[in-house]
Scaffold this active site. Structure first.
Site, PDB file in Angstrom:
ATOM      1  N   GLN A  50       0.849  -1.199   0.000  1.00  0.00           N
ATOM      2  CA  GLN A  50       0.000   0.000   0.000  1.00  0.00           C
ATOM      3  C   GLN A  50       0.880   1.243   0.000  1.00  0.00           C
ATOM      4  O   GLN A  50       1.692   1.447   0.910  1.00  0.00           O
ATOM      5  CB  GLN A  50      -0.896  -0.014   1.240  1.00  0.00           C
ATOM      6  CG  GLN A  50      -1.490   1.330   1.648  1.00  0.00           C
ATOM      7  CD  GLN A  50      -2.505   1.863   0.655  1.00  0.00           C
ATOM      8  OE1 GLN A  50      -2.174   2.700  -0.181  1.00  0.00           O
ATOM      9  NE2 GLN A  50      -3.730   1.372   0.745  1.00  0.00           N
ATOM     10  N   SER A  66     -18.869   6.601  12.717  1.00  0.00           N
ATOM     11  CA  SER A  66     -19.935   6.400  11.737  1.00  0.00           C
ATOM     12  C   SER A  66     -20.188   4.910  11.507  1.00  0.00           C
ATOM     13  O   SER A  66     -21.345   4.463  11.439  1.00  0.00           O
ATOM     14  CB  SER A  66     -19.553   7.068  10.414  1.00  0.00           C
ATOM     15  OG  SER A  66     -20.501   6.786   9.405  1.00  0.00           O
ATOM     16  N   GLY A  71     -22.661   0.930  10.464  1.00  0.00           N
ATOM     17  CA  GLY A  71     -22.029  -0.188   9.781  1.00  0.00           C
ATOM     18  C   GLY A  71     -21.251   0.279   8.560  1.00  0.00           C
ATOM     19  O   GLY A  71     -21.187   1.475   8.255  1.00  0.00           O
ATOM     20  N   GLU A  94      -8.633   0.260   2.867  1.00  0.00           N
ATOM     21  CA  GLU A  94      -7.909   0.007   4.126  1.00  0.00           C
ATOM     22  C   GLU A  94      -8.386   0.924   5.247  1.00  0.00           C
ATOM     23  O   GLU A  94      -8.401   0.528   6.412  1.00  0.00           O
ATOM     24  CB  GLU A  94      -6.396   0.164   3.923  1.00  0.00           C
ATOM     25  CG  GLU A  94      -5.605  -0.194   5.178  1.00  0.00           C
ATOM     26  CD  GLU A  94      -4.106  -0.247   4.970  1.00  0.00           C
ATOM     27  OE1 GLU A  94      -3.370  -0.059   5.966  1.00  0.00           O
ATOM     28  OE2 GLU A  94      -3.665  -0.462   3.826  1.00  0.00           O
ATOM     29  N   ARG A  95      -8.786   2.163   4.918  1.00  0.00           N
ATOM     30  CA  ARG A  95      -9.272   3.076   5.966  1.00  0.00           C
ATOM     31  C   ARG A  95     -10.495   2.484   6.654  1.00  0.00           C
ATOM     32  O   ARG A  95     -10.621   2.541   7.881  1.00  0.00           O
ATOM     33  CB  ARG A  95      -9.617   4.450   5.379  1.00  0.00           C
ATOM     34  CG  ARG A  95      -8.415   5.298   5.034  1.00  0.00           C
ATOM     35  CD  ARG A  95      -8.825   6.650   4.481  1.00  0.00           C
ATOM     36  NE  ARG A  95      -9.395   7.518   5.496  1.00  0.00           N
ATOM     37  CZ  ARG A  95     -10.674   7.819   5.604  1.00  0.00           C
ATOM     38  NH1 ARG A  95     -11.556   7.332   4.755  1.00  0.00           N
ATOM     39  NH2 ARG A  95     -11.093   8.626   6.561  1.00  0.00           N
ATOM     40  N   ARG A  96     -11.415   1.917   5.879  1.00  0.00           N
ATOM     41  CA  ARG A  96     -12.611   1.326   6.469  1.00  0.00           C
ATOM     42  C   ARG A  96     -12.263   0.099   7.315  1.00  0.00           C
ATOM     43  O   ARG A  96     -12.886  -0.150   8.353  1.00  0.00           O
ATOM     44  CB  ARG A  96     -13.604   0.943   5.359  1.00  0.00           C
ATOM     45  CG  ARG A  96     -14.553   2.074   5.007  1.00  0.00           C
ATOM     46  CD  ARG A  96     -15.296   1.807   3.732  1.00  0.00           C
ATOM     47  NE  ARG A  96     -14.400   1.937   2.592  1.00  0.00           N
ATOM     48  CZ  ARG A  96     -14.578   1.283   1.438  1.00  0.00           C
ATOM     49  NH1 ARG A  96     -15.587   0.439   1.314  1.00  0.00           N
ATOM     50  NH2 ARG A  96     -13.756   1.468   0.452  1.00  0.00           N
ATOM     51  N   GLU A 127      -6.464   4.807  -6.227  1.00  0.00           N
ATOM     52  CA  GLU A 127      -7.362   5.094  -5.106  1.00  0.00           C
ATOM     53  C   GLU A 127      -6.834   6.281  -4.309  1.00  0.00           C
ATOM     54  O   GLU A 127      -7.584   7.193  -3.939  1.00  0.00           O
ATOM     55  CB  GLU A 127      -7.477   3.867  -4.202  1.00  0.00           C
ATOM     56  CG  GLU A 127      -8.357   4.101  -2.978  1.00  0.00           C
ATOM     57  CD  GLU A 127      -8.186   3.015  -1.929  1.00  0.00           C
ATOM     58  OE1 GLU A 127      -9.092   2.882  -1.089  1.00  0.00           O
ATOM     59  OE2 GLU A 127      -7.150   2.332  -1.937  1.00  0.00           O
ATOM     60  N   ASN A 128      -5.536   6.302  -4.049  1.00  0.00           N
ATOM     61  CA  ASN A 128      -4.950   7.396  -3.273  1.00  0.00           C
ATOM     62  C   ASN A 128      -5.008   8.713  -4.033  1.00  0.00           C
ATOM     63  O   ASN A 128      -5.276   9.768  -3.459  1.00  0.00           O
ATOM     64  CB  ASN A 128      -3.504   7.054  -2.913  1.00  0.00           C
ATOM     65  CG  ASN A 128      -3.433   5.998  -1.824  1.00  0.00           C
ATOM     66  OD1 ASN A 128      -4.352   5.871  -1.018  1.00  0.00           O
ATOM     67  ND2 ASN A 128      -2.370   5.225  -1.813  1.00  0.00           N
TER      68      ASN A 128
END
Length: 297
Positions: A50, A66, A71, A94-96, A127-128
């Site tokens: 990553q 959140s 969920g 990955e953040r989730r 994505e980044n």
């Protein structure tokens, strides 16, 4: 019999297909996708390649709160563990995954994709790049990786990612700045507009420090870059002091008269000093001694 190597994907249709998943991951407010599976969180591992190594704690806390309440709306994109194990490796999201652990979730919805190592890295970079909170240095580094590792051109990236070619080119130029200035961009002390005015300037670092100290706008920065820094460099101990015009003229006259190089060192504020006369041969030395009336036999 030799195996046929996998045909390289072209940027256009290949990247567009990858972008379909990335767009969902970057814009979670879009219509949620139905997950392929709901997987125990301990069976999911992050991508070791990553490119994004830091995750701001504040937004991560907000996301965890959140997720604890509502969920995970958008499933993570994963692939089966490359090592052949029973688990999964994160392709995007990955953040989730991190926030879900903070929220103490036991299961996570996922979309399972059959991506190879190259595609996984490509998606991670894209994505980044698409993140709103990405700093300009990391975004520029992402474009550079896509071009150097996958052979994409600025024109093709512009078309596929919906970014102008000038935006991509200008950001990549930021990578030519000194690392200290890049650190100011990463921390938010300078904007990309500030930094662009410093590209190629021989006093870029000194200017950057002055911009931060004086809290200058981009327009003020552009003006400052044209006229040079107002904060003068400190003198370095032991550095040579420029000679005054009178001393230089005396050196030139003596050198012309004697036919030899004459150097005068007369420190400011002192009565004494030294004069050095250089000769190139013994004959020149004899001439010098005669000139002084002190011929040595």
């Amino acid at each position: 019999m030799t195996s046929t190597p996998k045909k390289s994907r072209g940027l256009g249709r290949g990247l567009s297909a990858l972008m379909s998943d990335v767009a969902t991951d970057v814009a979670p407010q879009s219509t949620p996708k139905r997950p392929d599976l709901v997987v125990p969180i301990e069976q999911i591992q992050p991508n070791p390649d990553q490119p994004r190594r830091s995750f701001a704690q504040g937004p991560l806390d907000d996301l965890a709160a959140s997720i604890a309440e509502k969920g995970i709306i958008q499933p993570l994109i994963v692939r089966r563990s490359p090592g052949g194990g029973a688990g999964y490796e994160i392709v995007a999201g990955e953040r989730r995954w991190r926030a879900a652990q903070m929220a103490k979730l036991h299961q996570i919805p996922v979309l399972v994709r059959d991506y190879d190592d190259t595609e996984v890295l490509e998606i991670a970079i894209i994505e980044n790049i698409q993140r709103d909170d990405l700093n300009p240095v990391d975004e520029a580094a992402g474009y550079k990786q896509l071009m150097e590792r996958f052979g994409h051109t600025q024109d093709k990236l512009s078309q596929a990612l919906g970014k102008s070619r000038s935006h991509i080119a200008n950001l990549m130029r930021l990578l030519t700045l000194p690392e200290e200035i890049q650190s100011y961009l990463i921390s938010g002390q300078l904007t990309a507009g500030h930094a662009r005015a410093l590209i190629g300037h021989d006093q870029a670092l000194q200017l950057a420090r002055e911009i931060i100290q004086r809290k200058l706008s981009v327009r003020e920065t552009e003006k400052l870059a044209k006229k040079g820094p107002a904060i003068k460099k400190r003198s370095v101990p032991g550095a040579p002091v420029p000679k005054d015009a009178d001393t230089v003229q005396i050196e030139n006259e003596l050198s012309a008269s004697l036919g030899m190089k004459v150097t005068i060192d007369h420190p400011a504020g002192q009565d004494g000093g030294k004069m050095v006369i250089g000769y190139k041969s013994l004959d020149q030395l004899d001439d010098l001694l005669r000139a002084f009336g002190r011929l040595v036999v």
